[in-house]
Write a protein that holds these residues in place. Structure first.
Motif, PDB file in Angstrom:
ATOM      1  N   ASP A   1      27.086  -7.997  13.367  1.00 31.17           N
ATOM      2  CA  ASP A   1      26.580  -6.720  12.916  1.00 31.17           C
ATOM      3  C   ASP A   1      25.056  -6.772  12.983  1.00 31.17           C
ATOM      4  O   ASP A   1      24.448  -7.683  12.414  1.00 31.17           O
ATOM      5  N   ASN A   2      24.452  -5.768  13.617  1.00 32.88           N
ATOM      6  CA  ASN A   2      23.009  -5.784  13.794  1.00 32.88           C
ATOM      7  C   ASN A   2      22.527  -4.348  13.953  1.00 32.88           C
ATOM      8  O   ASN A   2      23.173  -3.538  14.623  1.00 32.88           O
ATOM      9  N   LYS A   3      21.355  -4.043  13.373  1.00 33.31           N
ATOM     10  CA  LYS A   3      20.828  -2.675  13.445  1.00 33.31           C
ATOM     11  C   LYS A   3      19.362  -2.684  13.018  1.00 33.31           C
ATOM     12  O   LYS A   3      18.737  -3.732  12.938  1.00 33.31           O
ATOM     13  N   ASP A   4      18.792  -1.484  12.807  1.00 37.95           N
ATOM     14  CA  ASP A   4      17.404  -1.317  12.336  1.00 37.95           C
ATOM     15  C   ASP A   4      16.418  -2.029  13.262  1.00 37.95           C
ATOM     16  O   ASP A   4      15.626  -2.875  12.829  1.00 37.95           O
ATOM     17  N   ALA A   5      16.419  -1.661  14.549  1.00 34.19           N
ATOM     18  CA  ALA A   5      15.634  -2.401  15.541  1.00 34.19           C
ATOM     19  C   ALA A   5      14.545  -1.533  16.180  1.00 34.19           C
ATOM     20  O   ALA A   5      14.667  -0.307  16.264  1.00 34.19           O
ATOM     21  N   VAL A   6      13.474  -2.203  16.621  1.00 27.79           N
ATOM     22  CA  VAL A   6      12.429  -1.567  17.427  1.00 27.79           C
ATOM     23  C   VAL A   6      11.937  -2.565  18.475  1.00 27.79           C
ATOM     24  O   VAL A   6      12.050  -3.783  18.305  1.00 27.79           O
ATOM     25  N   ILE A   7      11.373  -2.026  19.552  1.00 32.22           N
ATOM     26  CA  ILE A   7      10.665  -2.810  20.561  1.00 32.22           C
ATOM     27  C   ILE A   7       9.173  -2.598  20.362  1.00 32.22           C
ATOM     28  O   ILE A   7       8.723  -1.456  20.187  1.00 32.22           O
ATOM     29  N   LEU A   8       8.395  -3.658  20.369  1.00 28.61           N
ATOM     30  CA  LEU A   8       6.944  -3.488  20.331  1.00 28.61           C
ATOM     31  C   LEU A   8       6.464  -2.970  21.684  1.00 28.61           C
ATOM     32  O   LEU A   8       7.069  -3.288  22.717  1.00 28.61           O
ATOM     33  N   PRO A   9       5.391  -2.194  21.732  1.00 24.49           N
ATOM     34  CA  PRO A   9       5.035  -1.463  22.953  1.00 24.49           C
ATOM     35  C   PRO A   9       4.374  -2.286  24.050  1.00 24.49           C
ATOM     36  O   PRO A   9       4.141  -1.764  25.137  1.00 24.49           O
ATOM     37  N   ARG A  10       4.072  -3.547  23.776  1.00 27.64           N
ATOM     38  CA  ARG A  10       3.457  -4.384  24.806  1.00 27.64           C
ATOM     39  C   ARG A  10       4.021  -5.795  24.740  1.00 27.64           C
ATOM     40  O   ARG A  10       4.660  -6.180  23.764  1.00 27.64           O
ATOM     41  N   ARG A  11       3.785  -6.553  25.797  1.00 30.40           N
ATOM     42  CA  ARG A  11       4.302  -7.918  25.875  1.00 30.40           C
ATOM     43  C   ARG A  11       3.414  -8.890  25.092  1.00 30.40           C
ATOM     44  O   ARG A  11       2.218  -8.639  24.904  1.00 30.40           O
ATOM     45  N   PHE A  12       4.011 -10.004  24.735  1.00 29.60           N
ATOM     46  CA  PHE A  12       3.301 -11.120  24.119  1.00 29.60           C
ATOM     47  C   PHE A  12       3.623 -12.359  24.953  1.00 29.60           C
ATOM     48  O   PHE A  12       4.776 -12.788  25.014  1.00 29.60           O
ATOM     49  N   LYS A  13       2.598 -12.872  25.635  1.00 30.32           N
ATOM     50  CA  LYS A  13       2.780 -14.005  26.553  1.00 30.32           C
ATOM     51  C   LYS A  13       3.906 -13.719  27.539  1.00 30.32           C
ATOM     52  O   LYS A  13       4.825 -14.506  27.748  1.00 30.32           O
ATOM     53  N   ASP A  14       3.826 -12.522  28.154  1.00 29.81           N
ATOM     54  CA  ASP A  14       4.764 -12.074  29.183  1.00 29.81           C
ATOM     55  C   ASP A  14       6.164 -11.787  28.661  1.00 29.81           C
ATOM     56  O   ASP A  14       7.092 -11.587  29.454  1.00 29.81           O
ATOM     57  N   MET A  15       6.337 -11.737  27.350  1.00 27.82           N
ATOM     58  CA  MET A  15       7.656 -11.497  26.775  1.00 27.82           C
ATOM     59  C   MET A  15       7.633 -10.239  25.907  1.00 27.82           C
ATOM     60  O   MET A  15       6.694 -10.004  25.145  1.00 27.82           O
ATOM     61  N   TRP A  16       8.698  -9.437  26.042  1.00 26.95           N
ATOM     62  CA  TRP A  16       8.889  -8.318  25.138  1.00 26.95           C
ATOM     63  C   TRP A  16       9.372  -8.829  23.780  1.00 26.95           C
ATOM     64  O   TRP A  16      10.066  -9.846  23.711  1.00 26.95           O
ATOM     65  N   ALA A  17       9.013  -8.117  22.727  1.00 32.09           N
ATOM     66  CA  ALA A  17       9.395  -8.514  21.375  1.00 32.09           C
ATOM     67  C   ALA A  17      10.228  -7.414  20.724  1.00 32.09           C
ATOM     68  O   ALA A  17       9.852  -6.236  20.767  1.00 32.09           O
ATOM     69  N   MET A  18      11.340  -7.792  20.142  1.00 33.32           N
ATOM     70  CA  MET A  18      12.220  -6.856  19.442  1.00 33.32           C
ATOM     71  C   MET A  18      12.425  -7.324  18.003  1.00 33.32           C
ATOM     72  O   MET A  18      12.718  -8.492  17.759  1.00 33.32           O
ATOM     73  N   ILE A  19      12.278  -6.404  17.073  1.00 37.38           N
ATOM     74  CA  ILE A  19      12.561  -6.668  15.669  1.00 37.38           C
ATOM     75  C   ILE A  19      13.915  -6.054  15.346  1.00 37.38           C
ATOM     76  O   ILE A  19      14.231  -4.941  15.780  1.00 37.38           O
TER      77      ILE A  19
END
Length: 321
Positions: free
Chosen positions: A139-157
């Motif tokens: 079960d997983n929810k309440d997520a966002v993607i940050l608008p830019r990469r960090f060290k070539d990686m996308w970040a999702m909370i």
């Protein structure tokens, strides 16, 4: 003395409810929000029909308060044929514009008998969407993607539910499809705290020179049920896994009648905001009692000042993977 609130309710609240919807629905709440290129506001609203299943529908306004033009049919209905994880509906969208892609990323909860999962879709106009599918296990929810990469990686909370509780995690991806390096970044508190039962992300994070502002929801279980309130934290600008400050008290909670009474009483739940032309004013769009949509305004400067004065230095958690 009442608890300090950093957001001021709009006099017109609730600004959208089921009674103004162009087709029959039960409730309208928890909208994602963004400012379009023409300066107008778009809300991608969670709409629950009278079967109990949710879909997403767009509402547009020139001033972000009234005069809403609502799509005549669902904008983003469940696509059960191609995405069975959406069998029981799509819920609680968050919207982030990704400059590198020149597209909006819609992150939402897909719900089925297997439980809720985080799913992604992209769009340029909120009329045509490309679904990327689910990117987490239930079960997983309440997520966002940050608008830019960090060290070539996308970040999702995101907020998985585990045997050890409901805490906020961050994961990384090179392509928005395959996610790893899962890191626990923000924990719910034990005991009598206002956010002790569980926490979850609210809106997309707000980038400032001092760091990323997180507006999150915290839940306290009481003898009469749950209370959903909003709190604040600040994360490092270049290492968003590192929490810098965490507020000890909530800053916005159910107080008005439309927040305290509805399908789910005592809930304020924010999924979206827009920033005013002054670069400081936050227009916070939130679900009230899982029944209607309301608006409150705040200030980025005031939030940062409040965190500096009232936020405790966060105890950072060692990466778990």
């Amino acid at each position: 003395m009442e608890n300090e609130e950093l957001f001021n309710r709009c006099d017109s609240n609730p600004i959208i409810s089921a009674k103004v919807w162009p087709y029959r629905v039960n409730t309208v709440f928890n909208p994602g929000a963004t400012t379009l290129q023409d300066g107008s506001t778009l809300l991608l609203c969670r709409v629950e029909d009278q079967s109990g299943i949710s879909h997403l529908c767009a509402a547009r306004s020139l001033n972000g308060i009234d005069g809403w033009e609502i799509d005549a049919i669902p904008t983003f209905p469940p696509d059960v044929k191609n995405h069975p994880e959406e069998l029981w509906g799509v819920e609680d969208p968050r919207i982030t514009f990704i400059p590198e892609l020149k597209k909006y990323m819609v992150i939402y909860t897909a719900y089925s008998y297997q439980g809720p999962v985080v799913a992604l879709a992209t769009t340029e106009d909120f009329r045509q969407f490309e679904r990327l599918g689910s990117v987490t296990l239930p079960d997983n929810k309440d997520a966002v993607i940050l608008p830019r990469r960090f060290k070539d990686m996308w970040a999702m909370i995101h907020r998985p539910t585990t045997y050890f509780g409901n805490h906020i995690w961050m994961s990384f991806s090179p392509d928005l499809i395959h996610w790893g390096k899962h890191t626990l970044i923000f924990e719910s508190r034990n005991g009598g705290w206002w956010d002790a039962s569980r926490i979850g992300l609210g809106c997309p994070l707000i980038e400032t020179p001092q760091g990323w502002i997180m507006i999150y929801h915290g839940v306290r279980q009481t003898a009469s049920g749950s209370i959903y309130r909003l709190g604040l934290a600040l994360f490092d600008r270049e290492d968003p896994t590192r929490c810098i400050k965490r507020g000890n008290t909530w800053v916005f909670g159910p107080k008005a009648d439309y927040e305290r009474h509805g399908d789910v009483p005592n809930v304020v739940f924010a999924c979206g905001y827009t920033i005013g032309t002054d670069g400081d004013t936050i227009h916070l769009y939130y679900g009230a009692a899982d029944t209607s949509i309301a608006l409150a305004t705040g200030s980025i400067k005031a939030i940062l000042a409040w965190l500096e004065k009232n936020g405790s230095d966060a105890v950072n958690i060692k990466p778990t993977g």
